[in-house]
Design a protein around this motif. Structure first.
Motif, short mmCIF file in Angstrom:
data_model
loop_
_atom_site.label_atom_id
_atom_site.label_comp_id
_atom_site.label_asym_id
_atom_site.label_seq_id
_atom_site.Cartn_x
_atom_site.Cartn_y
_atom_site.Cartn_z
N ARG A 33 -75.19 -9.54 -39.47
CA ARG A 33 -76.34 -9.75 -40.34
C ARG A 33 -76.18 -9.04 -41.68
O ARG A 33 -75.22 -8.29 -41.89
CB ARG A 33 -77.61 -9.25 -39.64
N GLN A 34 -77.14 -9.29 -42.56
CA GLN A 34 -77.10 -8.71 -43.90
C GLN A 34 -77.07 -7.19 -43.85
O GLN A 34 -76.39 -6.55 -44.66
CB GLN A 34 -78.29 -9.17 -44.72
N ALA A 35 -77.79 -6.60 -42.90
CA ALA A 35 -77.78 -5.14 -42.77
C ALA A 35 -76.37 -4.63 -42.47
O ALA A 35 -75.96 -3.58 -42.97
CB ALA A 35 -78.74 -4.71 -41.67
N ASP A 36 -75.63 -5.38 -41.63
CA ASP A 36 -74.23 -5.03 -41.35
C ASP A 36 -73.39 -5.20 -42.61
O ASP A 36 -72.50 -4.40 -42.89
CB ASP A 36 -73.68 -5.91 -40.23
N GLY A 37 -73.69 -6.27 -43.37
CA GLY A 37 -72.95 -6.52 -44.60
C GLY A 37 -73.13 -5.41 -45.61
O GLY A 37 -72.19 -5.03 -46.31
N LYS A 38 -74.36 -4.88 -45.70
CA LYS A 38 -74.61 -3.78 -46.64
C LYS A 38 -73.79 -2.55 -46.29
O LYS A 38 -73.32 -1.84 -47.17
CB LYS A 38 -76.10 -3.45 -46.64
N ARG A 39 -73.62 -2.32 -44.99
CA ARG A 39 -72.79 -1.18 -44.57
C ARG A 39 -71.32 -1.44 -44.89
O ARG A 39 -70.58 -0.54 -45.29
CB ARG A 39 -72.98 -0.93 -43.08
N LEU A 40 -70.91 -2.69 -44.72
CA LEU A 40 -69.51 -3.04 -45.00
C LEU A 40 -69.21 -2.97 -46.49
O LEU A 40 -68.07 -2.70 -46.89
CB LEU A 40 -69.20 -4.44 -44.46
N ILE A 41 -70.23 -3.18 -47.32
CA ILE A 41 -70.03 -3.09 -48.77
C ILE A 41 -69.52 -1.71 -49.16
O ILE A 41 -68.67 -1.57 -50.05
CB ILE A 41 -71.34 -3.41 -49.52
N ASP A 42 -70.04 -0.67 -48.49
CA ASP A 42 -69.57 0.68 -48.78
C ASP A 42 -68.08 0.81 -48.51
O ASP A 42 -67.34 1.43 -49.29
CB ASP A 42 -70.34 1.71 -47.93
N LEU A 43 -67.62 0.22 -47.41
CA LEU A 43 -66.19 0.25 -47.09
C LEU A 43 -65.40 -0.55 -48.11
O LEU A 43 -64.34 -0.12 -48.59
CB LEU A 43 -65.95 -0.31 -45.68
N PHE A 45 -66.27 -1.40 -51.29
CA PHE A 45 -66.34 -0.86 -52.64
C PHE A 45 -65.63 0.48 -52.76
O PHE A 45 -65.01 0.78 -53.79
CB PHE A 45 -67.80 -0.71 -53.05
N ASN A 46 -65.69 1.30 -51.72
CA ASN A 46 -65.15 2.66 -51.80
C ASN A 46 -63.72 2.80 -51.29
O ASN A 46 -63.04 3.76 -51.64
CB ASN A 46 -66.05 3.62 -51.00
N VAL A 47 -63.27 1.86 -50.47
CA VAL A 47 -61.93 2.00 -49.88
C VAL A 47 -61.05 0.78 -50.13
O VAL A 47 -59.98 0.87 -50.75
CB VAL A 47 -62.04 2.25 -48.35
N VAL A 196 -54.24 -3.66 -46.27
CA VAL A 196 -55.65 -3.31 -46.48
C VAL A 196 -56.19 -4.02 -47.71
O VAL A 196 -57.31 -4.56 -47.71
CB VAL A 196 -55.82 -1.78 -46.62
N GLY A 197 -55.41 -4.05 -48.78
CA GLY A 197 -55.84 -4.72 -50.00
C GLY A 197 -56.11 -6.20 -49.79
O GLY A 197 -57.02 -6.77 -50.39
N ASN A 198 -55.33 -6.83 -48.92
CA ASN A 198 -55.51 -8.26 -48.65
C ASN A 198 -56.82 -8.55 -47.92
O ASN A 198 -57.25 -9.71 -47.87
CB ASN A 198 -54.34 -8.78 -47.81
N CYS A 199 -57.44 -7.52 -47.36
CA CYS A 199 -58.73 -7.72 -46.67
C CYS A 199 -59.88 -7.90 -47.66
O CYS A 199 -60.95 -8.38 -47.27
CB CYS A 199 -59.04 -6.51 -45.78
N ASN A 200 -59.67 -7.51 -48.90
CA ASN A 200 -60.78 -7.49 -49.86
C ASN A 200 -61.42 -8.86 -50.05
O ASN A 200 -62.65 -9.00 -49.95
CB ASN A 200 -60.29 -6.96 -51.21
N SER A 201 -60.60 -9.87 -50.32
CA SER A 201 -61.15 -11.19 -50.64
C SER A 201 -61.97 -11.79 -49.49
O SER A 201 -63.13 -12.16 -49.68
CB SER A 201 -60.03 -12.14 -51.05
N PRO A 202 -61.39 -11.92 -48.27
CA PRO A 202 -62.18 -12.54 -47.19
C PRO A 202 -63.41 -11.73 -46.80
O PRO A 202 -64.48 -12.30 -46.57
CB PRO A 202 -61.18 -12.65 -46.04
N LEU A 203 -63.27 -10.41 -46.71
CA LEU A 203 -64.42 -9.60 -46.30
C LEU A 203 -65.52 -9.64 -47.36
O LEU A 203 -66.71 -9.72 -47.02
CB LEU A 203 -63.98 -8.15 -46.05
#
Length: 310
Positions: A33-43, A45-47, A196-203
């Protein structure tokens, strides 16, 4: 040539939105859900995003063209945000400071990190990330200064430390000396960075899909103000900047990368910043969602034209 590029770029945009469709569907059925997505945004954007940018700087070939391109990219990115700001300041002048601010934020700041970077990688490869990362760094500077000032209704104080100490800026600050030094990393270090960098686009696109799933399509397509903002964000700014870039002699991958960044829809953090600074998060969500949906049509046209001119 234009039609061929339009078809190719349109396909790349469609692929990205199909990936976003995964996030849309998983939100609707309750898996992610969107709440999960908001938590993933931190990962993200920051990593993940900083690693993707740093890896690109490490692996990008050191040439005089790329060195010049870094400087030109900074100028193009600042010019795009300045042009957007000047245009936005002419609009919604009779509205309250906060309502005016959220519209201005939506016009000036694009979804450079979560849509422009993936598209640039798809269209022009590593050079796309290389140049777009400069745009992302400038985006962060503008977002943490003018963006917050506008979104808060001219109330929030600017935290100047965040101009430098944010993931987008720090990744470029770390990446630049590595680009000039050209270190040869062992495979055991270089491959994890690449993976790890390749994960950026799909995630990033999956998270983006969860935000679309929670947007009110009825509201976003019923307000004339939102159409006006989308026109500024998706048509006026990118076409004007493409013309300015071309007249100033910008060509090649740099022209395409800067045009992709300038043509991206409203930043997805519009709603989150609206909530954080006491503005209208529902309106922020509607602004970002409508421009994102319409960008499926506008971005291929603008980027295809940039490809022909490059």
């Amino acid at each position: 040539m234009f039609l061929e590029n339009l078809k190719t770029i349109g396909m790349q945009v469609l692929i990205l939105y199909l990936i976003a469709g995964i996030g849309f569907a998983t939100d609707k059925i309750g898996i992610f859900r969107q709440a999960d997505g908001k938590r993933l945004i931190d990962l993200l954007f920051n990593v993940i995003l900083p690693i993707a940018i740093i890896h690109t700087f490490i692996t990008m070939e050191y040439t005089a063209e790329h060195v010049k391109g870094i400087l030109v990219a900074f100028i193009c990115a600042f010019a795009t945000h300045l042009f957007g700001a000047l245009i936005s300041f002419l609009t919604f002048r009779k509205r309250s400071l906060k309502e005016r601010g959220i519209y201005h934020y939506a016009m000036i700041l694009s979804n450079a990190a979560f849509l422009a970077l993936p598209l640039a990688k798809s269209v022009i490869g590593a050079e796309g990330i290389f140049y777009c990362s400069i745009y992302v760094a400038v985006f962060n500077i503008v977002a943490f200064t003018l963006g917050i000032y506008e979104m808060s209704g001219h109330e929030a104080k600017i935290n100047f430390k965040r101009l430098i100490f944010n993931p987008g800026s720090m990744s470029v600050i770390i990446g630049l000396p590595l680009f000039f030094l050209q270190p040869k990393l062992p495979y055991i270090i270089e491959y994890p960075l690449e993976a790890v960098g390749n994960c950026n686009s799909p995630l990033a696109m999956i998270v983006f899909g969860t935000f679309l799933a929670n947007s009110s399509f009825k509201n976003m397509f019923s307000k004339k103000e939102i159409y006006f903002v989308s026109f500024i964000r998706l048509v006026l700014i990118p076409f004007c900047m493409l013309g300015i870039f071309y007249v100033c002699g910008v060509r090649g991958a740099l022209l395409v990368a800067m045009t992709i960044s300038a043509s991206a829809p409203t930043a997805t953090n519009t709603a989150m910043y609206a909530a954080k600074y006491g503005n209208n998060p529902n309106l922020g969500s509607e602004l970002a969602a409508q421009s994102s949906v319409l960008s499926v049509i506008t971005m291929p046209v603008v980027v295809a034209l940039a490809t022909v001119l490059s």
